[in-house]
Design an enzyme around this catalytic site. Structure first.
Site, PDB file in Angstrom:
ATOM      1  CG  LEU A  24      -1.933  -1.131   1.260  1.00  0.00           C
ATOM      2  CD1 LEU A  24      -2.605  -1.220   2.619  1.00  0.00           C
ATOM      3  CD2 LEU A  24      -2.962  -0.947   0.160  1.00  0.00           C
ATOM      4  CB  SER A  25       4.517   1.812   0.319  1.00  0.00           C
ATOM      5  OG  SER A  25       4.651   1.239   1.598  1.00  0.00           O
ATOM      6  CB  THR A  70       8.430  -4.556   2.422  1.00  0.00           C
ATOM      7  OG1 THR A  70       7.592  -5.269   3.329  1.00  0.00           O
ATOM      8  CG2 THR A  70       8.099  -4.972   0.999  1.00  0.00           C
ATOM      9  CE  LYS A  74      10.500  -4.410   6.696  1.00  0.00           C
ATOM     10  NZ  LYS A  74       9.665  -4.093   7.857  1.00  0.00           N
ATOM     11  CG  ASP A 111       9.274  -1.141  10.397  1.00  0.00           C
ATOM     12  OD1 ASP A 111       8.512  -0.469   9.659  1.00  0.00           O
ATOM     13  OD2 ASP A 111       9.868  -2.155   9.994  1.00  0.00           O
ATOM     14  N   GLY A 136       4.422 -12.944  19.545  1.00  0.00           N
ATOM     15  CA  GLY A 136       5.169 -12.925  18.287  1.00  0.00           C
ATOM     16  C   GLY A 136       6.611 -12.512  18.514  1.00  0.00           C
ATOM     17  CB  ALA A 137       9.581 -13.783  18.817  1.00  0.00           C
ATOM     18  N   GLY A 138       8.943 -12.304  15.475  1.00  0.00           N
ATOM     19  CA  GLY A 138       9.530 -12.257  14.132  1.00  0.00           C
ATOM     20  C   GLY A 138      10.192 -10.917  13.864  1.00  0.00           C
ATOM     21  CB  ALA A 140       6.798  -6.860  12.815  1.00  0.00           C
ATOM     22  N   GLY A 243      -2.997  -1.548  12.900  1.00  0.00           N
ATOM     23  CA  GLY A 243      -1.764  -1.568  12.116  1.00  0.00           C
ATOM     24  C   GLY A 243      -1.632  -0.421  11.121  1.00  0.00           C
TER      25      GLY A 243
HETATM   26  P1  ATR Z   1       7.107 -10.139  10.304  1.00  0.00           P
HETATM   27  O1  ATR Z   1       8.286  -9.548   9.609  1.00  0.00           O
HETATM   28  O2  ATR Z   1       5.786  -9.620   9.804  1.00  0.00           O
HETATM   29  O3  ATR Z   1       7.228 -10.065  11.787  1.00  0.00           O
HETATM   30  P2  ATR Z   1       7.924 -12.898  10.457  1.00  0.00           P
HETATM   31  O4  ATR Z   1       9.310 -12.486  10.811  1.00  0.00           O
HETATM   32  O5  ATR Z   1       7.736 -14.024   9.488  1.00  0.00           O
HETATM   33  O6  ATR Z   1       7.076 -11.702   9.889  1.00  0.00           O
HETATM   34  O7  ATR Z   1       7.188 -13.283  11.847  1.00  0.00           O
HETATM   35  C1  ATR Z   1       5.903 -13.819  11.893  1.00  0.00           C
HETATM   36  C2  ATR Z   1       5.462 -14.020  13.337  1.00  0.00           C
HETATM   37  O8  ATR Z   1       4.122 -14.565  13.340  1.00  0.00           O
HETATM   38  C3  ATR Z   1       6.309 -15.016  14.118  1.00  0.00           C
HETATM   39  O9  ATR Z   1       6.295 -14.659  15.481  1.00  0.00           O
HETATM   40  C4  ATR Z   1       5.534 -16.329  13.890  1.00  0.00           C
HETATM   41  O10 ATR Z   1       5.767 -17.327  14.846  1.00  0.00           O
HETATM   42  P3  ATR Z   1       7.025 -18.359  14.654  1.00  0.00           P
HETATM   43  O11 ATR Z   1       8.240 -17.599  15.071  1.00  0.00           O
HETATM   44  O12 ATR Z   1       6.702 -19.495  15.544  1.00  0.00           O
HETATM   45  O13 ATR Z   1       7.038 -18.722  13.193  1.00  0.00           O
HETATM   46  C5  ATR Z   1       4.120 -15.812  14.023  1.00  0.00           C
HETATM   47  N1  ATR Z   1       3.116 -16.706  13.414  1.00  0.00           N
HETATM   48  C6  ATR Z   1       2.851 -16.829  12.088  1.00  0.00           C
HETATM   49  N2  ATR Z   1       1.858 -17.727  11.901  1.00  0.00           N
HETATM   50  C7  ATR Z   1       1.502 -18.170  13.145  1.00  0.00           C
HETATM   51  C8  ATR Z   1       0.531 -19.116  13.639  1.00  0.00           C
HETATM   52  N3  ATR Z   1      -0.280 -19.765  12.808  1.00  0.00           N
HETATM   53  N4  ATR Z   1       0.441 -19.309  14.975  1.00  0.00           N
HETATM   54  C9  ATR Z   1       1.252 -18.641  15.838  1.00  0.00           C
HETATM   55  N5  ATR Z   1       2.194 -17.737  15.436  1.00  0.00           N
HETATM   56  C10 ATR Z   1       2.319 -17.517  14.109  1.00  0.00           C
END
Ligand code: ATR
Length: 275
Positions: A24-25, A70, A74, A111, A136-138, A140, A243
């Protein structure tokens, strides 16, 4: 506009990703250029992961005035940068590239700033010493953790893949009860997973029963309408942040650096929601 456009004087910026057609940027930044009468255009470039460095260097060689980055590039773009900001060093990812006028480029990560600005705008809270739960720990999540630590928050993290949590904060087991218990103590609960994208159900792994007027619920998932989790949290009296605000403010911070001009937030917000 009846005059031919773009011209040889038109400047360009853009976003690289793979895929990129969902971004959407372009709507947001082109709305900003139009609102300010700037002769700039913003494009989306699909760049295959094998060619990120070549593409970035080539775009800047061709006169590009700024790039957003994106998923999944990144991290990879960092090696192209002649300098990076402390945010990039801490987060390990760059979402904004700024040409330095000397053939090089500075990598920044807006971000974290976007996350905080949206919070301050929609549901301001004093984070110093406050307990925060993030699901979550990805990628973002790393930016959010950097932002929250900068404000003095005490971060607890629950993630499906538990070993990714420890680098970000105190680990909370990824069980329904542990997540609800941690949410009950938290002033702010953040969903940084993709849970809630493309469903009308509240995801079972996100806390709900323990949310109330004492909580700010912040969902990084971007949808035009509130996510089911945010709608349910609001129904329980929680203040909510969606978001869209983070998307807007990370873009605004990049725009400010490329153009040197204050971004027109209302026009950018309208650009995001236009169909
Ligand atoms: P982003 O850059 O958007 O953060 P990402 O780095 O792929 O994307 O991170 C996605 C996050 O969503 C992670 O925390 C992921 O959990 P895992 O580390 O276990 O993969 C979480 N996630 C994605 N699908 C999920 C699901 N069905 N149930 C629980 N957590 C999920």
């Amino acid at each position: 506009m009846n005059e031919p456009w773009p011209t040889s004087a038109t400047r360009f910026a853009g976003v690289i990703g793979w895929p990129i057609s969902h971004s959407l940027s372009p709507r947001m930044h082109n709305a900003a250029f139009r609102a300010l009468g700037l002769d700039w255009a913003y494009l989306a470039f699909p760049i295959d992961p094998d060619h990120v460095s070549d593409a970035v260097r080539g775009l800047f060689r061709a006169g590009c005035s700024g790039l957003n980055v994106t998923i999944p590039h990144k991290h990879a773009v960092i090696e192209c940068c002649s300098a990076v900001t402390p945010a990039v060093e801490a987060i390990g990812a760059a979402n904004t590239l700024i040409p330095d006028g000397d053939g090089g480029m500075t990598g920044d990560n807006t971000d974290a700033e976007g996350f905080l600005r949206a919070l301050d705008e929609c549901a301001p809270i004093d984070l110093d010493g406050a307990e925060v739960l993030m699901i979550g720990a990805g990628g973002a999540a790393c930016a959010v953790a950097f932002a929250l630590k900068g404000r003095g928050a005490r971060l607890r993290v629950a993630n499906r893949t538990e070993e990714k949590c420890a680098a970000l904060g105190e680990v909370v087991p990824f069980t329904h009860q542990a997540i609800e218990d941690a949410a009950a103590r938290a002033a702010l609960v953040v969903n940084s997973t993709s849970l809630g994208m493309g469903t009308d159900e509240v995801p079972a792994d996100l806390p709900l029963e323990s949310l109330g007027p004492h909580t700010v619920a912040y969902d990084l998932v971007y949808r035009t309408e509130p996510t089911p989790w945010l709608a349910a949290a609001a129904a329980r009296g929680a203040r909510t942040v969606d978001g869209a605000g983070m998307l807007l403010h990370q873009g605004a911070a990049a725009f400010r650096q490329w153009t040197g001009v204050e971004p027109p937030l209302d026009a950018m917000r309208a650009g995001l929601t236009s169909r």
